[in-house]
Write an enzyme that holds these catalytic residues in place. Structure first.
Site, short mmCIF file in Angstrom:
data_model
loop_
_atom_site.label_atom_id
_atom_site.label_comp_id
_atom_site.label_asym_id
_atom_site.label_seq_id
_atom_site.Cartn_x
_atom_site.Cartn_y
_atom_site.Cartn_z
CB ALA A 30 47.88 80.87 -47.07
CG LEU A 31 48.14 85.65 -43.04
CD1 LEU A 31 48.62 86.96 -42.41
CD2 LEU A 31 48.08 84.54 -42.00
N GLY A 34 39.91 84.78 -41.08
CA GLY A 34 39.99 84.04 -39.81
C GLY A 34 41.26 84.39 -39.06
CG HIS A 35 45.07 83.27 -40.63
ND1 HIS A 35 44.86 82.92 -41.94
CD2 HIS A 35 45.54 82.15 -40.01
CE1 HIS A 35 45.18 81.66 -42.12
NE2 HIS A 35 45.59 81.16 -40.97
CD GLN A 59 51.50 72.31 -38.40
OE1 GLN A 59 52.20 72.97 -37.64
NE2 GLN A 59 50.21 72.59 -38.58
N GLY A 145 42.40 79.79 -33.62
CA GLY A 145 41.03 79.70 -34.09
C GLY A 145 40.37 78.40 -33.65
CE LYS A 147 39.50 75.56 -41.08
NZ LYS A 147 40.25 74.44 -40.77
CG ASP A 148 42.89 74.19 -37.20
OD1 ASP A 148 42.73 73.23 -37.94
OD2 ASP A 148 43.21 75.33 -37.62
CD GLN A 151 46.48 74.09 -34.26
OE1 GLN A 151 47.18 73.48 -35.04
NE2 GLN A 151 46.09 75.33 -34.51
O1 PAF Z 1 46.99 76.49 -36.94
C1 PAF Z 1 48.05 76.64 -37.59
O2 PAF Z 1 48.10 77.43 -38.53
C2 PAF Z 1 49.28 75.83 -37.21
O3 PAF Z 1 48.94 74.55 -36.81
C3 PAF Z 1 50.15 76.53 -36.16
C4 PAF Z 1 49.42 76.67 -34.84
C5 PAF Z 1 50.58 77.89 -36.66
C6 PAF Z 1 51.42 75.69 -35.89
O4 PAF Z 1 52.18 75.54 -37.04
#
Ligand code: PAF
Length: 275
Positions: A30-31, A34-35, A59, A145, A147-148, A151
């Site tokens: 779902a790019l 940002g991606h 997750q 990113g 944003k997370d 993470q």
């Molecule tokens: O940030 C994400 O899109 C996901 O958490 C990742 C790092 C691809 C792991 O599934």
């Protein structure tokens, strides 16, 4: 651009490029811009670029949006090809979680606060899948990113702790013209909800001006009030924290980050900013 969906194909591709630097952008598809900015940065820093697309079930908690998470492989592949990505790693669930799978990668402490307090199983799912993706792709550098933000800190910790030979690089949040952080989950918002969501960034920016270390708790409370007044239905947290450990601030010289998670209707949004 090549789409790889077996380990054998990935290994062959990897062998062909064994002498090159490999930039890696892990995604769940779902790019959005940002991606793509991660891939652009990966292109600038490396000889070749690979992105992964895998909607990782572990997750998501059972009540979360795993089933409805947008899956748009064809459109994603077009976008990646247009910006010159060399390969997509699109593993099947059976490759990622084969029969009898029993391993979890767990980073202690940092994964139990903020997002982890509200999504207790989330980061174990992320670290486990990212450790697997790193093992499969064996990139030189991997791009995530900001944003997370939590993470990113968790993955940096994991990579260091496990001596994984990948340089983990954080990339700036990409926002729309009104400041809304781009997210695949923004697709769930109605037009009216997007207007509310856009206020979050303004509120965080305002916090920068009003910031004093000795009144952190007071400021967090005021920001929570402002976010609810802006039309959000629920605020999980607004927290000013040490920018790398994510622990509470003890003195004014620490690098700080303000992090927020709030819900509009059923859509949960996160955002953050340096202070
Ligand atoms: O940030 C994400 O899109 C996901 O958490 C990742 C790092 C691809 C792991 O599934």
């Amino acid at each position: 651009m090549i789409i790889l969906n077996t380990c054998a194909a990935l290994n062959d591709w990897r062998e062909t490029h064994s002498l090159k630097s490999i930039g890696f952008a892990p995604t769940m598809g779902a790019l959005h811009e940002g991606h793509l900015s991660l891939c652009e940065r990966a292109k600038a820093d490396n000889d070749i670029v690979i992105a992964s697309i895998f909607v990782n079930p572990t997750q998501f908690a059972p009540h979360e949006d795993f089933d409805s998470y947008p899956r748009t492989l064809e459109a994603d592949a077009k976008k990646l090809e247009q910006i010159g990505v060399d390969a997509i790693w699109a593993p099947t669930p059976e490759i990622m979680y084969p029969e009898g799978f029993k391993t979890t990668v767990h980073v202690d402490g940092m994964t139990q606060i903020l997002e982890g307090a509200f999504r207790p199983t989330h980061f174990d799912g992320v670290t486990t899948v990212v450790a697997k993706l790193f093992g499969q792709v064996r990139p030189t550098r991997a791009y995530f990113g900001e944003k997370d933000y939590q993470q990113l800190q968790v993955i940096q910790r994991m990579t260091k702790d496990l001596n994984i030979n990948v340089d983990v690089i954080g990339c700036p949040i990409v926002r729309d013209a009104q400041g809304l952080a781009l997210s695949s989950r923004n697709a769930y918002l109605s037009d009216a909800e997007i207007e509310i969501a856009r206020r979050l960034n303004q509120i965080l920016k305002g916090a920068k001006e009003r910031f004093e270390v000795d009144s952190i708790t007071q400021l967090e409370k005021e920001l929570k009030r402002a976010i609810l007044d802006a039309g959000f239905d629920k605020v999980d947290y607004v927290a000013i924290r040490n920018a790398s450990s994510l622990m509470p601030i003890e003195n004014a010289s620490e690098a700080m980050r303000i992090l927020v998670a709030a819900t509009i209707n059923k859509t949960r949004l996160i955002d953050n900013m340096p202070l």
